[in-house]
Design a protein around this motif. Structure first.
Motif, PDB file in Angstrom:
ATOM      1  N   LYS A   1       0.833  -1.192   0.000  1.00 15.81           N
ATOM      2  CA  LYS A   1       0.000   0.000   0.000  1.00 15.81           C
ATOM      3  C   LYS A   1       0.877   1.254   0.000  1.00 15.81           C
ATOM      4  O   LYS A   1       1.848   1.338   0.748  1.00 15.81           O
ATOM      5  N   PRO A   2       0.544   2.267  -0.832  1.00 15.49           N
ATOM      6  CA  PRO A   2       1.380   3.476  -0.854  1.00 15.49           C
ATOM      7  C   PRO A   2       1.233   4.342   0.384  1.00 15.49           C
ATOM      8  O   PRO A   2       2.136   5.113   0.722  1.00 15.49           O
ATOM      9  N   ASP A   3       0.092   4.224   1.071  1.00 11.91           N
ATOM     10  CA  ASP A   3      -0.161   5.086   2.223  1.00 11.91           C
ATOM     11  C   ASP A   3      -0.878   4.266   3.286  1.00 11.91           C
ATOM     12  O   ASP A   3      -1.852   3.557   2.994  1.00 11.91           O
ATOM     13  N   TYR A   4      -0.402   4.356   4.530  1.00 13.14           N
ATOM     14  CA  TYR A   4      -0.994   3.603   5.631  1.00 13.14           C
ATOM     15  C   TYR A   4      -1.685   4.530   6.632  1.00 13.14           C
ATOM     16  O   TYR A   4      -1.766   4.223   7.816  1.00 13.14           O
ATOM     17  N   ARG A   5      -2.188   5.639   6.134  1.00  9.58           N
ATOM     18  CA  ARG A   5      -2.920   6.556   6.996  1.00  9.58           C
ATOM     19  C   ARG A   5      -4.428   6.379   6.898  1.00  9.58           C
ATOM     20  O   ARG A   5      -5.179   7.120   7.528  1.00  9.58           O
ATOM     21  N   THR A   6      -4.879   5.427   6.093  1.00 11.75           N
ATOM     22  CA  THR A   6      -6.307   5.171   5.944  1.00 11.75           C
ATOM     23  C   THR A   6      -6.631   3.778   6.467  1.00 11.75           C
ATOM     24  O   THR A   6      -5.802   2.860   6.367  1.00 11.75           O
ATOM     25  N   PRO A   7      -7.829   3.577   7.007  1.00 11.88           N
ATOM     26  CA  PRO A   7      -8.196   2.249   7.526  1.00 11.88           C
ATOM     27  C   PRO A   7      -8.222   1.162   6.454  1.00 11.88           C
ATOM     28  O   PRO A   7      -8.047  -0.009   6.772  1.00 11.88           O
ATOM     29  N   SER A   8      -8.460   1.541   5.176  1.00 15.21           N
ATOM     30  CA  SER A   8      -8.514   0.534   4.115  1.00 15.21           C
ATOM     31  C   SER A   8      -7.170  -0.118   3.851  1.00 15.21           C
ATOM     32  O   SER A   8      -7.108  -1.128   3.135  1.00 15.21           O
ATOM     33  N   SER A   9      -6.092   0.437   4.386  1.00 16.00           N
ATOM     34  CA  SER A   9      -4.761  -0.137   4.185  1.00 16.00           C
ATOM     35  C   SER A   9      -4.447  -1.237   5.194  1.00 16.00           C
ATOM     36  O   SER A   9      -3.336  -1.773   5.194  1.00 16.00           O
ATOM     37  N   PHE A  10      -5.425  -1.587   6.029  1.00 10.34           N
ATOM     38  CA  PHE A  10      -5.198  -2.594   7.058  1.00 10.34           C
ATOM     39  C   PHE A  10      -6.261  -3.678   6.961  1.00 10.34           C
ATOM     40  O   PHE A  10      -7.352  -3.454   6.430  1.00 10.34           O
ATOM     41  N   ARG A  11      -5.920  -4.845   7.462  1.00 11.23           N
ATOM     42  CA  ARG A  11      -6.827  -5.990   7.483  1.00 11.23           C
ATOM     43  C   ARG A  11      -6.948  -6.483   8.924  1.00 11.23           C
ATOM     44  O   ARG A  11      -5.951  -6.574   9.644  1.00 11.23           O
ATOM     45  N   ILE A  12      -8.175  -6.819   9.331  1.00 12.89           N
ATOM     46  CA  ILE A  12      -8.430  -7.292  10.698  1.00 12.89           C
ATOM     47  C   ILE A  12      -8.693  -8.791  10.649  1.00 12.89           C
ATOM     48  O   ILE A  12      -9.643  -9.240  10.007  1.00 12.89           O
ATOM     49  N   ILE A  13      -7.836  -9.562  11.293  1.00 16.41           N
ATOM     50  CA  ILE A  13      -8.005 -11.005  11.417  1.00 16.41           C
ATOM     51  C   ILE A  13      -8.553 -11.295  12.810  1.00 16.41           C
ATOM     52  O   ILE A  13      -7.950 -10.926  13.820  1.00 16.41           O
ATOM     53  N   VAL A  14      -9.700 -11.948  12.855  1.00 19.16           N
ATOM     54  CA  VAL A  14     -10.394 -12.192  14.110  1.00 19.16           C
ATOM     55  C   VAL A  14      -9.912 -13.511  14.706  1.00 19.16           C
ATOM     56  O   VAL A  14      -9.908 -14.550  14.023  1.00 19.16           O
ATOM     57  N   LEU A  15      -9.482 -13.480  15.956  1.00 19.95           N
ATOM     58  CA  LEU A  15      -9.076 -14.680  16.694  1.00 19.95           C
ATOM     59  C   LEU A  15     -10.237 -15.128  17.563  1.00 19.95           C
ATOM     60  O   LEU A  15     -10.593 -14.465  18.529  1.00 19.95           O
ATOM     61  N   LEU A  16     -10.829 -16.240  17.202  1.00 19.55           N
ATOM     62  CA  LEU A  16     -11.992 -16.757  17.904  1.00 19.55           C
ATOM     63  C   LEU A  16     -11.579 -17.801  18.926  1.00 19.55           C
ATOM     64  O   LEU A  16     -10.466 -18.344  18.885  1.00 19.55           O
ATOM     65  N   ALA A  17     -12.487 -18.123  19.830  1.00 18.61           N
ATOM     66  CA  ALA A  17     -12.254 -19.185  20.801  1.00 18.61           C
ATOM     67  C   ALA A  17     -12.188 -20.537  20.085  1.00 18.61           C
ATOM     68  O   ALA A  17     -12.838 -20.746  19.052  1.00 18.61           O
ATOM     69  N   SER A  18     -11.407 -21.454  20.630  1.00 19.54           N
ATOM     70  CA  SER A  18     -11.229 -22.761  19.980  1.00 19.54           C
ATOM     71  C   SER A  18     -12.548 -23.514  19.870  1.00 19.54           C
ATOM     72  O   SER A  18     -12.826 -24.160  18.852  1.00 19.54           O
TER      73      SER A  18
END
Length: 413
Positions: free
Chosen positions: A43-60
């Motif tokens: 990504k050219p710019d990391y000042r926007t939320p779209s430049s990040f990905r959220i991986i959810v850690l769930l209970a086993s």
């Protein structure tokens, strides 16, 4: 055995919840998860939320239940024909090879009929984040999915809570009202079912999707007719997506005009207009890790794979210098698991020519000498036998034969 014990209409999931509740697991507690924030590479710019990905850690326990539900839902979706035949990815026995093989086959088939062929590559914006639980439940109910399974899916998508984990973030849970958790075993399947209706039926062409990537290929007597057809189909898909609260990332749209190697006509640079934005045709397109050119010449793909493999090898070889560091057995495991898959990616479908092999072989010989710690005067025969790693040409032939056997043995549907 699990499929034999539980019939299609038996309420399996409530029976699974019973021992969990008796041991203190509450369903609401399993809806709480930690979200790990990862930056998207390139990504050219990391000042926007779209430049990040959220991986959810769930209970086993939650992941086990969702995995069982995904297996049950996948079986029901196939028997009830809720999936489109041209959907690949997140489905058993349908991966990236099937999508790219189908696309190249359709292009060559249309070219054999003397048609001009064009392809528009689209990307769903947001993907898993835009799945509406109520609309998904309606789709599954109309498709004939069991009521208890629909209710369970609707339940896991509602009243969820998540807290983001990054430096300086407050460790408090916030409610999540839409979307499916990215990282859940059942989320990819739910998204594929959610967008199954977006695939149009083309009289001369084909629409293929791989999870959130959709390609529309059309053929006609002129490129101008192809442009009009692609614009029409995109508008139709966009309107259907609006009903599902699904939008497309228009700036990521890619256009390519396919040509035969014997075509001597002038190369067309006529753009397509999508949502008041011009998109000229690309000369190299990257789709599912494959680098495609208008003439489907594969040297570009393998040269790109060679560059990535060299970059990975530069990092890996720092773990073991000549005569010291890791053993040859550990070096071979690194090469077999980290270098060879990168270098030979796409060999199951594409065939490297002689000129390309001349560029791949020297790098492969350097890798083998580092693996075995052999001197540069070692013969190639001994260099291949010592680590049990054959030449690149033999590996490519083996991968193609394995892919051919898989296609021959696959069921017709």
């Amino acid at each position: 055995m699990w499929k034999q014990v539980h019939k299609a209409n038996e309420p399996l999931l409530p029976s699974l919840f019973t021992p969990l509740l008796t041991h203190g697991y509450h369903p609401l507690a399993m809806k709480k998860a930690n979200g790990i924030v990862l930056d998207k590479p390139g990504k050219p710019d990391y000042r926007t939320p779209s430049s990040f990905r959220i991986i959810v850690l769930l209970a086993s326990v939650s992941k086990i239940l969702e995995r069982l539900s995904a297996l049950r839902l996948a079986s029901a979706a196939r028997s009830l024909r809720l999936l489109h035949p041209n959907q690949c990815g997140s489905l058993a026995s349908l991966g990236y090879f099937d999508a790219v093989a189908t696309l190249t086959h359709e292009v060559r088939l249309l070219q054999a009929a003397a048609f001009k062929v064009s392809t528009l590559l689209l990307d769903v914006k947001g993907g898993f984040d835009n799945v509406c639980a109520n609309k998904l439940a309606t789709i599954l109910t109309r498709g004939g999915v069991s009521a208890f399974l629909v209710a369970w899916i609707k339940s896991i998508l509602s009243k969820r809570q998540c807290r983001l984990i990054f430096q300086g973030a407050p460790k408090v849970f916030s409610p999540v009202a839409v979307g499916t958790p990215q990282g859940s075993p059942i989320s990819p399947l739910l998204f594929v079912l959610y967008i199954a209706s977006l695939h149009p039926t083309l009289p001369q062409g084909l629409a293929i999707s791989y999870v959130d990537g959709l390609t529309i290929t059309v053929g006609s007597d002129s490129l101008r007719s192809n442009i009009h057809a692609l614009q029409y189909y995109f508008g139709s898909i966009q309107r259907q997506g609006a009903d599902l609260v699904v939008a497309f990332s228009v700036p990521k749209t890619v256009l390519i005009y396919w040509r035969t190697p014997k075509d001597r006509s002038d190369v067309s640079f006529a753009p397509i207009v999508i949502n008041n934005m011009l998109f000229p045709p690309s000369q190299v397109v990257r789709w599912l890790g494959y680098w495609l050119t208008p003439t489907l010449h594969f040297s570009v793909h393998f040269l790109r794979r060679l560059a990535v493999a060299k970059a990975s090898f530069t990092t890996i070889r720092q773990l073991s210098a000549a005569g010291k560091g890791l053993s040859s057995w550990c070096n071979r495991k690194l090469v077999f698991s980290a270098i060879l898959p990168i270098l030979t990616y796409g060999c199951d479908l594409f065939v490297p020519d002689t000129v390309t092999l001349r560029k791949l072989n020297p790098f492969w010989h350097v890798v083998l000498r580092w693996t075995t710690d052999c001197v540069y005067t070692t013969t190639l025969g001994a260099l291949y036998r010592e680590p049990s790693l054959p030449p690149i040409s033999s590996i490519c032939k083996h991968l193609r034969r394995s892919a051919a056997i898989r296609l021959v043995c696959a069921p017709s549907e």
